[in-house]
Motif scaffolding. Sequence first.
Motif, PDB file in Angstrom:
ATOM      1  N   THR A  47       0.838  -1.201   0.000  1.00  0.00           N
ATOM      2  CA  THR A  47       0.000   0.000   0.000  1.00  0.00           C
ATOM      3  C   THR A  47       0.878   1.257   0.000  1.00  0.00           C
ATOM      4  OG1 THR A  47      -1.780  -1.106   1.216  1.00  0.00           O
ATOM      5  CG2 THR A  47      -1.762   1.298   1.262  1.00  0.00           C
ATOM      6  N   VAL A  86      -2.911  -0.622  -3.396  1.00  0.00           N
ATOM      7  CA  VAL A  86      -3.555  -0.829  -2.100  1.00  0.00           C
ATOM      8  C   VAL A  86      -3.583  -2.331  -1.844  1.00  0.00           C
ATOM      9  CG1 VAL A  86      -5.615  -0.517  -0.680  1.00  0.00           C
ATOM     10  CG2 VAL A  86      -5.001   1.218  -2.388  1.00  0.00           C
ATOM     11  N   TYR A  88      -4.873  -5.453   0.306  1.00  0.00           N
ATOM     12  CA  TYR A  88      -5.887  -5.940   1.229  1.00  0.00           C
ATOM     13  C   TYR A  88      -5.527  -7.361   1.658  1.00  0.00           C
ATOM     14  CZ  TYR A  88      -8.757  -2.009  -0.375  1.00  0.00           C
ATOM     15  OH  TYR A  88      -9.229  -0.750  -0.671  1.00  0.00           O
ATOM     16  N   ASP A 131       1.789   7.076   5.286  1.00  0.00           N
ATOM     17  CA  ASP A 131       0.881   6.438   6.233  1.00  0.00           C
ATOM     18  C   ASP A 131      -0.030   5.546   5.395  1.00  0.00           C
ATOM     19  OD1 ASP A 131      -1.317   5.771   7.840  1.00  0.00           O
ATOM     20  OD2 ASP A 131      -1.189   7.633   8.989  1.00  0.00           O
ATOM     21  N   THR A 132       0.211   4.252   5.407  1.00  0.00           N
ATOM     22  CA  THR A 132      -0.494   3.352   4.499  1.00  0.00           C
ATOM     23  C   THR A 132      -2.004   3.345   4.730  1.00  0.00           C
ATOM     24  OG1 THR A 132      -0.025   1.479   5.974  1.00  0.00           O
ATOM     25  CG2 THR A 132       1.500   1.866   4.147  1.00  0.00           C
ATOM     26  N   LEU A 133      -2.428   3.437   5.980  1.00  0.00           N
ATOM     27  CA  LEU A 133      -3.855   3.455   6.271  1.00  0.00           C
ATOM     28  C   LEU A 133      -4.506   4.716   5.715  1.00  0.00           C
ATOM     29  CD1 LEU A 133      -6.366   2.294   7.595  1.00  0.00           C
ATOM     30  CD2 LEU A 133      -5.666   3.371   9.758  1.00  0.00           C
ATOM     31  N   ALA A 134      -3.840   5.855   5.893  1.00  0.00           N
ATOM     32  CA  ALA A 134      -4.374   7.118   5.393  1.00  0.00           C
ATOM     33  C   ALA A 134      -4.424   7.122   3.864  1.00  0.00           C
ATOM     34  CB  ALA A 134      -3.523   8.279   5.898  1.00  0.00           C
ATOM     35  N   ARG A 136      -4.775   4.508   1.931  1.00  0.00           N
ATOM     36  CA  ARG A 136      -5.889   3.639   1.533  1.00  0.00           C
ATOM     37  C   ARG A 136      -7.223   4.351   1.697  1.00  0.00           C
ATOM     38  NH1 ARG A 136      -7.283  -1.782   4.793  1.00  0.00           N
ATOM     39  NH2 ARG A 136      -8.706  -0.368   5.854  1.00  0.00           N
ATOM     40  N   GLN A 137      -7.393   5.066   2.799  1.00  0.00           N
ATOM     41  CA  GLN A 137      -8.642   5.779   3.036  1.00  0.00           C
ATOM     42  C   GLN A 137      -8.867   6.875   1.999  1.00  0.00           C
ATOM     43  OE1 GLN A 137      -8.011   6.947   7.133  1.00  0.00           O
ATOM     44  NE2 GLN A 137      -9.108   5.153   7.939  1.00  0.00           N
ATOM     45  N   GLU A 140      -9.918   5.127  -1.243  1.00  0.00           N
ATOM     46  CA  GLU A 140     -11.275   4.597  -1.149  1.00  0.00           C
ATOM     47  C   GLU A 140     -12.322   5.710  -1.192  1.00  0.00           C
ATOM     48  OE1 GLU A 140     -10.377   0.485   1.379  1.00  0.00           O
ATOM     49  OE2 GLU A 140     -11.001   2.308   2.436  1.00  0.00           O
ATOM     50  N   ASN A 174      -2.165  13.646   2.201  1.00  0.00           N
ATOM     51  CA  ASN A 174      -1.547  13.006   3.358  1.00  0.00           C
ATOM     52  C   ASN A 174      -0.199  13.639   3.716  1.00  0.00           C
ATOM     53  OD1 ASN A 174      -3.341  10.500   4.051  1.00  0.00           O
ATOM     54  ND2 ASN A 174      -3.252  10.570   1.821  1.00  0.00           N
TER      55      ASN A 174
END
Length: 218
Positions: A47, A86, A88, A131-134, A136-137, A140, A174
């Motif tokens: 990601t 990304v 999953y 920030d991989t989570l940010a 991805r968000q 999305e 980000n």
Amino acid sequence: MDKKKRSYLRIIGCGCTFVFLFLIVWIGIVWLNRPAYIEPDTSTFETGDVFFSVGDSWESVAVRTLSGSLSLEVADSTPSHCGIVVRYAEGVKLAHASTVKKKIVLETPEEYLRNNGSYCIYTRKAPCTVDTLAIRQSVETLVKNRVPFDFNFDHSTSKALYCTEMVVRVFEQNNCFCFSKLRHNSYMYPNDLLKLCKDDNEDVSKVVSGTPRRGSTT
């Protein structure tokens, strides 16, 4: 109109016609010499990685030529499209601004190859900490909002995004401004993005290696 001016305009017209015919022949030769497709090994894709692809449609060849590729080989790795990886639990998906779907989409590598007529896919690490989570968000959210493809290629607004513009936008959201200098350009080509990415641990020949397959292009 005097004779001298008519001669001048005739020379300009002939020159433009020659350049146009040269580009048509160039694109035709590249298309006819395109290699078999390559299924990517996505085991190292993470990601936030920026992915690049080399297309073999005439549009892809045109983008590669405009961004500086002088090679007749599709396999010279000069990209014609790009996006963001990304990962999953069930596997990798590729986020990109699709000219086929006319919006930002998330596709598996298999769907991407099938839908976009690309020869190969490879990745590079962004030249900044992500920030991989940010990331991805952010991706999305673009998909959920059905952000359209920017066919005007106007990167002064985020209402619509083309491929390179989408990558730059997600990273800026980000607080990663490693690609923002490209906004000074009239157009942001995938190859411009590639030049800013640094990944000393991989080379293209390793990343794109895989099982060749044949198929039709879009």
